[in-house]
Enzyme design. Structure first.
Site, PDB file in Angstrom:
ATOM      1  N   ASP A 219       0.856  -1.176   0.000  1.00 31.26           N
ATOM      2  CA  ASP A 219       0.000   0.000   0.000  1.00 31.26           C
ATOM      3  C   ASP A 219       0.898   1.234   0.000  1.00 31.26           C
ATOM      4  O   ASP A 219       2.021   1.195   0.494  1.00 31.26           O
ATOM      5  CB  ASP A 219      -0.878   0.006   1.255  1.00 31.26           C
ATOM      6  CG  ASP A 219      -1.602  -1.317   1.458  1.00 31.26           C
ATOM      7  OD1 ASP A 219      -2.389  -1.679   0.581  1.00 31.26           O
ATOM      8  OD2 ASP A 219      -1.352  -1.983   2.482  1.00 31.26           O
ATOM      9  N   ASP A 258      -1.918  -2.928  -4.513  1.00 35.38           N
ATOM     10  CA  ASP A 258      -2.756  -3.298  -3.380  1.00 35.38           C
ATOM     11  C   ASP A 258      -3.594  -2.067  -3.035  1.00 35.38           C
ATOM     12  O   ASP A 258      -4.238  -1.512  -3.917  1.00 35.38           O
ATOM     13  CB  ASP A 258      -1.874  -3.814  -2.231  1.00 35.38           C
ATOM     14  CG  ASP A 258      -2.689  -4.483  -1.136  1.00 35.38           C
ATOM     15  OD1 ASP A 258      -3.867  -4.796  -1.366  1.00 35.38           O
ATOM     16  OD2 ASP A 258      -2.150  -4.691  -0.042  1.00 35.38           O
ATOM     17  N   ASP A 262      -4.058   1.649   4.200  1.00 35.65           N
ATOM     18  CA  ASP A 262      -4.615   0.652   5.105  1.00 35.65           C
ATOM     19  C   ASP A 262      -4.445   1.138   6.545  1.00 35.65           C
ATOM     20  O   ASP A 262      -3.370   1.625   6.906  1.00 35.65           O
ATOM     21  CB  ASP A 262      -3.863  -0.683   4.991  1.00 35.65           C
ATOM     22  CG  ASP A 262      -4.425  -1.588   3.897  1.00 35.65           C
ATOM     23  OD1 ASP A 262      -5.311  -1.142   3.144  1.00 35.65           O
ATOM     24  OD2 ASP A 262      -3.968  -2.734   3.823  1.00 35.65           O
ATOM     25  N   ARG A 315     -14.053   0.421  -1.698  1.00 31.69           N
ATOM     26  CA  ARG A 315     -13.377   0.641  -0.413  1.00 31.69           C
ATOM     27  C   ARG A 315     -12.976   2.101  -0.219  1.00 31.69           C
ATOM     28  O   ARG A 315     -11.811   2.449  -0.278  1.00 31.69           O
ATOM     29  CB  ARG A 315     -12.126  -0.239  -0.276  1.00 31.69           C
ATOM     30  CG  ARG A 315     -12.392  -1.730  -0.364  1.00 31.69           C
ATOM     31  CD  ARG A 315     -11.122  -2.528  -0.116  1.00 31.69           C
ATOM     32  NE  ARG A 315     -11.358  -3.953  -0.347  1.00 31.69           N
ATOM     33  CZ  ARG A 315     -10.396  -4.871  -0.351  1.00 31.69           C
ATOM     34  NH1 ARG A 315      -9.141  -4.517  -0.152  1.00 31.69           N
ATOM     35  NH2 ARG A 315     -10.688  -6.145  -0.554  1.00 31.69           N
TER      36      ARG A 315
HETATM   37 CA    CA Z   1      -3.097  -3.824   1.977  1.00 25.88          CA
END
Ligand code: CA
Ligand code: CA
Length: 437
Positions: A219, A258, A262, A315
């Protein structure tokens, strides 16, 4: 103008005399209108990161702990300077974290064409994963894993406690790096354009779904078991490498991204304000497993306000466990829009006065996605300028698996709350790395 001074403790045999610049004075965006933005702290009450001890980052750094960096190596060296006394790292220009190309990280013997031949579903099938191969020296999966480890070491940067990282001047940022805010307290990241890392070595998992999948790591930023983190006025983007430019192998997208951000594994007290999240698929995850209750229950408290979520698939964020306050964010959907808020296991989302701009053919029912039957509060949100009950819209389209209204808590750590009708305009003008003033 920066004065080049050898930083005695760092320089000793490690990075050489020109590697770090001790900023005697500051220039550009970090010192606008007579204020030194690098020394700003999170305002009181500005979201969950203002709880308890608040978030000051490196604001109180002494002069010998203020670093201006212009390369990825200098950046990592500044973060590695010993101690947890306050530290300011000013990023000037674009730091290239991932080298010239992926061959920089490939270990001898790794050959992607051979990898594709060895694990071709026509040969290998879809029934057995590659974990055994990974553990067997000499196989292409083993060599892929070794190569991936080399990339991870190069592109990950561990951010210490009591640190402010801030962009200086126009166009400051990082390409292909992964900020690891892991196991620390009190970090501020502002004014950076963070172009998503490209995983050079995605792993083929034949058993993921009925036709396998390519899975990738890294990320742009990870908040992992860290507290009091303020992410402000950054731009998270896929830049020159959107998914549409990525190839397919075995009939599946060769996914090299990715997430953009996060917040996971016991992370708590995070405020994300005035950022742009754009041009990405799985964008922003709060909580990464339903079975992480031991670390996540009662944590993952995050405030999102005045962020621009533009041209994303899903997301934004997807939430597990946390009490998440999302107010005054602007969502501008593109052709690949999936959903914005993912309602996950034991989440308690409070979504208020956000603005959604959806293209023709996409209804308000698409804004929410139900991963679990966790209740949420959705109040005063507007869709294409019209106040809309997002839960009612979802439930009308999904009567057999509805969402319940009422998150059971009321956010109090807030600053200015704008009327939803002006959010798209205010956020469009103010969000992003180059709008930090
Ligand atoms: Ca991740
Ligand atoms: Ca590069």
């Amino acid at each position: 103008m920066n004065t080049v001074i050898c930083h005695a403790r760092v320089i000793a045999g490690i990075v050489g005399c020109t590697a770090l610049f001790l900023a005697a004075t500051t220039t550009g965006a970090a010192q606008a209108h007579g204020r030194d933005l690098a020394r700003q702290t999170l305002p009181a009450r500005d979201g969950w990161a203002a709880a308890t001890t608040g978030t000051t980052g490196g604001a109180a750094a002494t002069r010998d702990r203020v670093f201006t960096v212009t390369t990825w190596a200098e950046f990592k060296a500044a973060l590695a300077v010993e101690g947890t006394a306050p530290r300011i790292v000013k990023v000037k220009g674009t730091l290239d974290a991932d080298g010239a190309d992926c061959s920089d990280f490939a270990v001898p013997g790794y050959d992607f064409d051979r990898y594709l031949a060895d694990y071709d579903p026509a040969v290998w099938g879809y029934d057995t994963d590659l974990e055994g191969e990974k553990a067997t020296p000499g196989t292409q999966e083993y060599l892929r894993d070794q190569s991936a480890a080399a990339q991870a070491k190069a592109i990950k940067a561990a951010v210490p406690a009591n640190t402010t990282i801030i962009g200086v001047g126009h166009g400051a940022g990082i390409v292909g790096g992964s900020l690891q805010i892991n196991g620390v307290d009190n970090v501020i990241v502002r004014g950076l354009t963070l172009e998503s890392p490209l995983d050079c070595f995605p792993q083929w998992d034949p058993t993921d779904g009925s036709t396998g999948n390519w899975n990738s790591e890294y990320d742009a930023a990870v908040v992992h078991n860290a507290t009091h983190v303020w992410l402000d006025h950054n731009t998270f983007t896929d830049g020159d490498h959107p998914d549409s430019t990525l190839p397919s192998h075995y009939g599946r997208l060769f996914q090299q991204h990715d997430g953009e951000l996060d917040v996971v594994r016991g992370a708590d007290h995070v405020t994300a304000s005035w950022n742009v999240f754009e041009d990405h698929d799985k964008t922003f995850m709060i909580g990464n497993s339903d079975s992480a209750g031991a670390t996540d229950e009662g944590k993952l408290r995050v405030t999102l306000h005045h962020n621009l979520f533009r041209n994303l698939v899903e997301r934004a964020p997807r939430v597990r466990f946390g009490q998440v306050d999302a107010y005054n964010n602007s969502y501008v959907a593109g052709d690949d829009y999936g959903y914005s808020f993912g309602i996950g296991f034991k989440s308690r989302l409070h979504a208020e006065k956000n603005a959604f701009t959806l293209p023709p053919g996409v209804g308000a029912s698409a804004v929410l996605h139900r991963w679990s039957d966790s209740p949420l509060t959705a109040e005063g949100n507007v869709v294409n300028g019209t106040e809309t009950d997002l839960i009612a819209a979802y439930n009308a389209a999904n009567p057999s698996a509805p969402l319940a209204s009422g998150a059971g808590w009321t956010p109090v750590l807030r600053m200015r709350v704008d009327p939803a009708e002006v959010v798209a305009r205010v956020v469009g003008r103010g969000a992003g790395a180059d709008r930090l003033r």
